[in-house]
Design an enzyme around this catalytic site. Structure first.
Site: not given
Ligand code: NAD
Length: 451
Positions: A132, A230, A264, A432
């Site tokens: 995102n 996060e 998020c 962070e």
């Molecule tokens: P996601 O959890 O699917 O993926 C995030 C990252 O993790 C990607 O790079 C993905 O390739 C990697 N990943 C996937 N499976 C993994 C595994 N088994 N081991 C290690 N890494 C793995 O999330 P997304 O769909 O890319 O992002 C959206 C989500 O992120 C939303 O839920 C959003 O709220 C959250 N988000 C949180 C914040 C925050 O600061 N709190 C900021 C931005 C996004």
């Protein structure tokens, strides 16, 4: 032949580039190089590390337009937002470039000698980021981690790798040692998981979904490595009857529809005191109608498309059977467009509880201050939130009572690199940014010198 995945421009639906998928063996080679380079990096004088990060910041500044255009193509972010994001990376680097000379330990009184503490870098830090905000979220990890003397291996999301890859190249152009800040593209289940299981990655920073975050944390527990998480959010925008309703309504669309709601911190629940509920909705409708959704290449655009076709399906599913009060506009065409939607919800509805990560906001009434606080806390998440009131005492009471990591009163500002950021409950673990972030990438060592 190297395996790849295909990048798609979300505003046109057209494929435009292939990106390599690294194998576990390739990840291991990158980590081995990082281990070697980190030792020399940590041995540099603090000023030398600071200077290197300032040069990196300057090179990023010189490439803001290029990085922004990459993000428009890859992620569909409006150009003005993308320019802000790229500049933000330079600012984060500049800010943490001030950290190497400030990582002071303590001198603790003891008898028979001298006791001092040192902030030792972990070694190699693994950073896993979502799609995102590809550049900014990465920089929140890599800038303070590098400043503290670590090497960084960074895994961007599969859908949005381009700006991270370019930042990796710019680091080398700026004179950072090759391999110190390594960007590895590939699948989460391969590259991300290897960061978690590899014994030489000594800390992991994960931003993404709560579901994957939990499995990353479990993996880190096996390797006894610290993890910062996060995760998701369902943040409340709480509007009391004594608020400046015009301002609250006018600012509400940006607080949830910015980045097409793929944020998020999105204020995806608007909680309005019952006595001003109807008036607030009257004021909200024109504000939503005025929200500019369109071609992300235009400077007037406030919101672009969603990231992918499948994500659009997931967002759309939340409108099935929902009581939609009104919607904004969106272009026709092959991009992953979705018109913003304002939904009247009940407290137990799925739309009031689950993170949608799209331009959909649930509006709910509440009775009094206690009820407003109860409703704000009635989700598993606790990332951000806004409180609208002209009553100072109420602002203080409510901001202490809402269980969220980042709150704003009469504002929606959540992110400043010099203030801490992170979530409570299912929204995360650790913080962070802010003045202490570089220290979070160190372990304290205590040394006693007998005299
Ligand atoms: P996601 O959890 O699917 O993926 C995030 C990252 O993790 C990607 O790079 C993905 O390739 C990697 N990943 C996937 N499976 C993994 C595994 N088994 N081991 C290690 N890494 C793995 O999330 P997304 O769909 O890319 O992002 C959206 C989500 O992120 C939303 O839920 C959003 O709220 C959250 N988000 C949180 C914040 C925050 O600061 N709190 C900021 C931005 C996004």
């Amino acid at each position: 032949m190297t395996a790849t995945f295909t990048l798609i421009d979300p505003s046109t639906g057209q494929a435009f580039q292939e990106v390599p998928r690294a194998s576990v063996e390739e990840v291991d080679e990158v980590i081995a190089r990082a281990v070697a380079v980190q030792r020399t990096w940590a041995d540099l004088a603090p000023l030398a590390r600071a200077d290197a990060l300032r040069r990196f910041a300057r090179v990023v500044e010189e490439h803001v337009e290029e990085l922004a255009r990459l993000e428009v193509r890859n992620s569909g972010h409006p150009i003005e937002s993308a320019r802000w994001e790229a500049s933000h990376v330079a600012q984060v680097l500049n800010f943490y470039a001030g950290a190497p000379e400030r990582l002071s330990g303590q001198q603790i009184p003891v008898s028979g000698g001298l006791d001092v503490t040192f902030h030792e870098p972990y070694g190699v830090v693994g950073i896993i980021v979502p799609w995102n905000f590809p550049m900014t979220i990465a920089s929140w990890g890599f800038a303070p981690a590098l400043a503290a003397g670590n090497a960084v291996v960074l895994k961007p999301a599969e859908l949005t790798s381009l700006t991270a890859v370019r930042l990796g190249e710019l680091a080398v152009e700026a004179g950072l040692p090759e391999g110190l800040f390594a960007v590895v593209t590939g699948a989460g289940s391969v590259v991300g998981e290897r960061f978690v299981t590899h014994p030489d990655v000594r800390k992991v920073v994960f931003t993404g979904s709560t579901e994957v975050g939990v499995s990353v944390a479990a993996g880190c527990a096996q390797g006894l490595k610290p993890v910062t998480l996060e995760l998701g959010g369902k943040s409340a925008n709480i509007v009391f009857d004594d608020a400046d309703l015009e301002l609250a309504a006018q600012s509400a669309p940006a607080s949830v529809f910015d980045n097409a709601g793929q944020d998020c911190c999105a204020r995806s629940r608007i909680l309005v005191q019952r006595s001003v509920y109807d008036r607030f909705l009257e004021l909200l409708e024109p504000a939503v109608a005025a929200w500019q959704v369109g071609d992300p290449r235009l400077e007037s655009t406030q919101m672009g498309p969603l990231i992918s076709a499948s994500h659009r399906d997931s967002v759309a599913s939340f409108l099935d059977g929902a009581d939609v009060a009104f919607r904004g506009s969106a272009p026709e065409g092959d991009g992953f467009w979705f018109a913003p939607a304002v939904v009247l919800a009940d407290r137990r509805d799925r739309i009031a509880q689950e993170e949608i990560f799209g331009p959909v906001v649930a509006v709910m009434p509440f009775d009094d201050e206690a009820d407003g606080i109860r409703l704000a806390n009635d989700t598993v998440y606790g990332l951000a939130g806004s409180i609208w009131t002209e009553n100072l005492g109420r602002a203080m009471r409510v901001s202490r009572a809402v269980k969220s990591g980042v709150l704003s009163v009469n504002s929606h500002a959540s992110v400043r690199y010099w203030t801490p950021f992170g979530g409570m409950k299912a929204s995360g673990l650790g913080r962070e940014l802010g003045p202490d972030a570089a220290e979070h990438f160190t372990e304290t060592k205590n040394v006693f010198f007998a005299t």
